[in-house]
Design a protein around this motif. Sequence first.
Motif, PDB file in Angstrom:
ATOM      1  N   GLY A 386       0.841  -1.064   0.144  1.00  0.00           N
ATOM      2  CA  GLY A 386      -0.111   0.028   0.042  1.00  0.00           C
ATOM      3  C   GLY A 386       0.726   1.164  -0.188  1.00  0.00           C
ATOM      4  O   GLY A 386       0.556   2.354  -0.517  1.00  0.00           O
ATOM      5  N   PHE A 387       1.840   1.280   0.769  1.00  0.00           N
ATOM      6  CA  PHE A 387       2.934   2.325   0.909  1.00  0.00           C
ATOM      7  C   PHE A 387       3.274   2.516  -0.442  1.00  0.00           C
ATOM      8  O   PHE A 387       3.505   3.757  -0.931  1.00  0.00           O
ATOM      9  CB  PHE A 387       4.009   2.149   1.816  1.00  0.00           C
ATOM     10  N   ILE A 388       3.838   1.749  -1.174  1.00  0.00           N
ATOM     11  CA  ILE A 388       4.455   1.694  -2.548  1.00  0.00           C
ATOM     12  C   ILE A 388       3.714   2.231  -3.540  1.00  0.00           C
ATOM     13  O   ILE A 388       3.935   3.086  -4.504  1.00  0.00           O
ATOM     14  CB  ILE A 388       5.177   0.217  -2.840  1.00  0.00           C
ATOM     15  N   ARG A 389       2.408   1.698  -3.653  1.00  0.00           N
ATOM     16  CA  ARG A 389       1.332   2.389  -4.452  1.00  0.00           C
ATOM     17  C   ARG A 389       0.935   3.609  -4.261  1.00  0.00           C
ATOM     18  O   ARG A 389       0.753   4.404  -4.997  1.00  0.00           O
ATOM     19  CB  ARG A 389       0.144   1.244  -4.207  1.00  0.00           C
ATOM     20  N   GLY A 390       0.890   4.174  -2.889  1.00  0.00           N
ATOM     21  CA  GLY A 390       0.919   5.547  -2.612  1.00  0.00           C
ATOM     22  C   GLY A 390       2.009   6.264  -3.113  1.00  0.00           C
ATOM     23  O   GLY A 390       1.767   7.689  -3.905  1.00  0.00           O
ATOM     24  N   ASN A 391       3.204   5.732  -3.481  1.00  0.00           N
ATOM     25  CA  ASN A 391       4.347   6.522  -3.705  1.00  0.00           C
ATOM     26  C   ASN A 391       4.414   6.457  -5.258  1.00  0.00           C
ATOM     27  O   ASN A 391       5.033   7.321  -6.097  1.00  0.00           O
ATOM     28  CB  ASN A 391       5.643   5.662  -3.433  1.00  0.00           C
ATOM     29  N   GLU A 392       3.429   5.814  -5.997  1.00  0.00           N
ATOM     30  CA  GLU A 392       3.228   5.856  -7.404  1.00  0.00           C
ATOM     31  C   GLU A 392       2.434   7.096  -7.756  1.00  0.00           C
ATOM     32  O   GLU A 392       2.351   7.702  -9.128  1.00  0.00           O
ATOM     33  CB  GLU A 392       2.721   4.722  -7.881  1.00  0.00           C
ATOM     34  N   ARG A 393       1.706   7.921  -6.812  1.00  0.00           N
ATOM     35  CA  ARG A 393       0.823   8.836  -7.187  1.00  0.00           C
ATOM     36  C   ARG A 393       1.283  10.269  -6.447  1.00  0.00           C
ATOM     37  O   ARG A 393       1.832  10.135  -5.377  1.00  0.00           O
ATOM     38  CB  ARG A 393      -0.522   8.768  -6.507  1.00  0.00           C
ATOM     39  N   ILE A 394       1.225  11.290  -7.177  1.00  0.00           N
ATOM     40  CA  ILE A 394       1.854  12.703  -6.608  1.00  0.00           C
ATOM     41  C   ILE A 394       0.807  13.078  -5.631  1.00  0.00           C
ATOM     42  O   ILE A 394       0.952  13.862  -4.821  1.00  0.00           O
ATOM     43  CB  ILE A 394       2.261  13.672  -7.472  1.00  0.00           C
ATOM     44  N   SER A 395      -0.364  12.857  -5.872  1.00  0.00           N
ATOM     45  CA  SER A 395      -1.541  13.474  -4.817  1.00  0.00           C
ATOM     46  C   SER A 395      -2.333  12.376  -4.540  1.00  0.00           C
ATOM     47  O   SER A 395      -2.298  11.035  -4.368  1.00  0.00           O
ATOM     48  CB  SER A 395      -2.071  14.406  -5.866  1.00  0.00           C
ATOM     49  N   GLU A 396      -3.463  13.123  -3.799  1.00  0.00           N
ATOM     50  CA  GLU A 396      -4.523  11.833  -3.177  1.00  0.00           C
ATOM     51  C   GLU A 396      -4.015  11.675  -1.779  1.00  0.00           C
ATOM     52  O   GLU A 396      -3.040  11.613  -1.420  1.00  0.00           O
ATOM     53  CB  GLU A 396      -4.948  10.972  -4.193  1.00  0.00           C
ATOM     54  N   LEU A 397      -5.176  11.127  -0.961  1.00  0.00           N
ATOM     55  CA  LEU A 397      -4.837  10.416   0.407  1.00  0.00           C
ATOM     56  C   LEU A 397      -3.695   9.401   0.175  1.00  0.00           C
ATOM     57  O   LEU A 397      -4.131   8.602  -0.885  1.00  0.00           O
ATOM     58  CB  LEU A 397      -6.080  10.046   1.047  1.00  0.00           C
ATOM     59  N   GLU A 398      -2.779   9.286   0.984  1.00  0.00           N
ATOM     60  CA  GLU A 398      -1.605   8.528   0.947  1.00  0.00           C
ATOM     61  C   GLU A 398      -0.764   8.441  -0.211  1.00  0.00           C
ATOM     62  O   GLU A 398       0.287   7.802  -0.369  1.00  0.00           O
ATOM     63  CB  GLU A 398      -2.278   7.132   0.951  1.00  0.00           C
ATOM     64  N   GLY A 399      -0.885   9.650  -1.311  1.00  0.00           N
ATOM     65  CA  GLY A 399       0.020  10.087  -2.215  1.00  0.00           C
ATOM     66  C   GLY A 399       1.314  10.690  -1.768  1.00  0.00           C
ATOM     67  O   GLY A 399       1.221  10.737  -0.362  1.00  0.00           O
ATOM     68  N   LYS A 400       2.071  10.984  -2.506  1.00  0.00           N
ATOM     69  CA  LYS A 400       3.344  11.299  -1.971  1.00  0.00           C
ATOM     70  C   LYS A 400       3.239  12.926  -1.426  1.00  0.00           C
ATOM     71  O   LYS A 400       3.951  13.088  -0.546  1.00  0.00           O
ATOM     72  CB  LYS A 400       4.264  11.635  -3.246  1.00  0.00           C
ATOM     73  N   TYR A 401       2.406  13.684  -2.047  1.00  0.00           N
ATOM     74  CA  TYR A 401       2.326  14.794  -1.380  1.00  0.00           C
ATOM     75  C   TYR A 401       1.807  14.807   0.084  1.00  0.00           C
ATOM     76  O   TYR A 401       1.943  15.606   0.966  1.00  0.00           O
ATOM     77  CB  TYR A 401       1.816  16.057  -2.069  1.00  0.00           C
ATOM     78  N   ASP A 402       0.755  13.834   0.316  1.00  0.00           N
ATOM     79  CA  ASP A 402       0.234  13.620   1.579  1.00  0.00           C
ATOM     80  C   ASP A 402       1.190  13.084   2.581  1.00  0.00           C
ATOM     81  O   ASP A 402       1.239  13.399   3.689  1.00  0.00           O
ATOM     82  CB  ASP A 402      -0.955  12.470   1.407  1.00  0.00           C
ATOM     83  N   ILE A 403       2.152  11.952   1.895  1.00  0.00           N
ATOM     84  CA  ILE A 403       3.063  11.707   2.942  1.00  0.00           C
ATOM     85  C   ILE A 403       4.076  12.781   3.401  1.00  0.00           C
ATOM     86  O   ILE A 403       4.358  12.789   4.688  1.00  0.00           O
ATOM     87  CB  ILE A 403       3.740  10.217   2.221  1.00  0.00           C
ATOM     88  N   LEU A 404       4.423  13.445   2.640  1.00  0.00           N
ATOM     89  CA  LEU A 404       5.469  14.488   2.741  1.00  0.00           C
ATOM     90  C   LEU A 404       4.984  15.607   3.778  1.00  0.00           C
ATOM     91  O   LEU A 404       5.661  15.927   4.714  1.00  0.00           O
ATOM     92  CB  LEU A 404       5.707  15.213   1.485  1.00  0.00           C
ATOM     93  N   THR A 405       3.471  15.982   3.760  1.00  0.00           N
ATOM     94  CA  THR A 405       2.809  16.840   4.689  1.00  0.00           C
ATOM     95  C   THR A 405       2.824  16.106   5.979  1.00  0.00           C
ATOM     96  O   THR A 405       3.049  17.020   6.923  1.00  0.00           O
ATOM     97  CB  THR A 405       1.595  17.351   4.064  1.00  0.00           C
ATOM     98  N   LYS A 406       2.301  14.934   5.984  1.00  0.00           N
ATOM     99  CA  LYS A 406       2.132  14.329   7.540  1.00  0.00           C
ATOM    100  C   LYS A 406       3.435  14.285   8.038  1.00  0.00           C
ATOM    101  O   LYS A 406       3.427  14.301   9.209  1.00  0.00           O
ATOM    102  CB  LYS A 406       1.648  13.137   7.093  1.00  0.00           C
ATOM    103  N   SER A 407       4.586  14.152   7.107  1.00  0.00           N
ATOM    104  CA  SER A 407       5.979  13.869   7.981  1.00  0.00           C
ATOM    105  C   SER A 407       6.537  15.222   8.485  1.00  0.00           C
ATOM    106  O   SER A 407       7.634  15.069   9.266  1.00  0.00           O
ATOM    107  CB  SER A 407       6.910  13.118   6.953  1.00  0.00           C
ATOM    108  N   GLU A 408       6.033  16.106   8.138  1.00  0.00           N
ATOM    109  CA  GLU A 408       6.466  17.503   8.490  1.00  0.00           C
ATOM    110  C   GLU A 408       5.328  18.327   9.675  1.00  0.00           C
ATOM    111  O   GLU A 408       4.309  18.108   9.354  1.00  0.00           O
ATOM    112  CB  GLU A 408       6.516  18.501   7.444  1.00  0.00           C
ATOM    113  N   LYS A 409       6.069  18.374  10.805  1.00  0.00           N
ATOM    114  CA  LYS A 409       5.250  18.812  11.922  1.00  0.00           C
ATOM    115  C   LYS A 409       5.633  20.441  12.018  1.00  0.00           C
ATOM    116  O   LYS A 409       6.494  20.812  12.235  1.00  0.00           O
ATOM    117  CB  LYS A 409       5.528  17.907  13.174  1.00  0.00           C
ATOM    118  N   LYS A 410       4.554  21.062  12.229  1.00  0.00           N
ATOM    119  CA  LYS A 410       4.800  22.478  12.621  1.00  0.00           C
ATOM    120  C   LYS A 410       4.431  22.559  14.348  1.00  0.00           C
ATOM    121  O   LYS A 410       3.818  22.188  14.791  1.00  0.00           O
ATOM    122  CB  LYS A 410       3.398  23.278  12.234  1.00  0.00           C
TER     123      LYS A 410
END
Length: 410
Positions: A386-410
């Motif tokens: 599931g994680f690898i499939r998410g990495n195939e997309r740049i957007s949507e939930l569990e896509g790359k931009y979602d993963i990058l945003t969640k990993s950055e804490k304000k």
Amino acid sequence: MLNEMKSRLAGEIKILLIVVSILSAETFAQSVADINIPYQKFVLKNGLTLIVHEDHKAPIVAVNIWYHVGSKNEKPGKTGFAHLFEHIMFNGSEHFDDDYFQALERVGATDLNGTTNPDRTNYFQNVPTSALDLALWMESDRMGHLLGAVTQEKLDEQRGVVQNEKRQGENQPYGLTRELLSANTYPKGHPYSWTTIGSMEDLEAASLDDIHEWFKTYYGAANAILVIAGDINTQGIKEKIEKYFSDIPAGPPVTKHEVWIAPMEETKRQVAQDRVPQSRLYKVWNIPEWGSKELSHLDLVSDIFASGKTSRLYKRLVYDEQIATDIWCYYSGAEIGSQFQIVATAKPGEDLVKIEKAINEEIENFLNDGHKKEELDRIKNQHIEGFIRGNERISELEGKYDILTKSEKK
């Protein structure tokens, strides 16, 4: 303590902490060592965090902006503001006082929307590479120049839309459980003790001054993370972001919530009546916050219990004994504390007492005997896939931009 749990299943968070110890020796490190999402991070002088990921597979760019504000930032008597404000953000800004959707759809934007949860509000769109400047200008205008376009008429319109959304949710089968679970699994005053959509009374009482104050408090540049992923050049994007966003005020410092995992000292039970053809059982535990090792372990446990037809609870209750028509187990990850739920829908005519007894027996078996290697390997493979499939997309939930945003804490 195990004897007490076997007889009463009391002190439910303690049950789950024992589960954590069973799986704590396991690790995903070897399987995911080669998975990587290259990115660069920049912080503007006004505090805006920018994360850039280049992906040139297709001529599109995903834009995701995440404001670190959600329903947990509300106060009792002022609920529903975060979600109501999300709606208002699409109704025009000072230099484009018109519908946000139609402007971007005309240039080919897709996956265009916003969402709100207890911890954050995000706004996102995919655009052709040639339309990126328009998307960035639109986002910067509503971040820095919104209030002049927010009128009483717009507030009243979106208030009605949100209230209707709330009615629709409550009128769905089992919809009444949302507020019941929030209010009864957290103590009064806890930031998660009310639903994100808020109460009808609080929505009705929301004033234009309240909306303006919400924006001034939480929508400063320093409280936002902007992720750009897709067919772009990193240095060029940094220059564009400086151009469109650098003049926006940082905003005031925002009060941060500490982790608050509300303990359950005893089992609480509640029975609700609804117009549904099948009874349903909800079992809820308060568990550690998003990003913790414990939550990752419990994510695996939830799938051992109820992911797939061979999982423990599905096989016993739905397939073998046929006393339930469906069952699922999952966690709801959140910033200051999460929840673990088991939800079972009874087969018509079956007793929920019988269903709960079977669930409790499977929990007890797991506590006593632990997991089998083959079932944990199956679940791990599913997670990695599931994680690898998410990495195939740049957007949507569990896509790359979602993963990058969640990993950055304000």
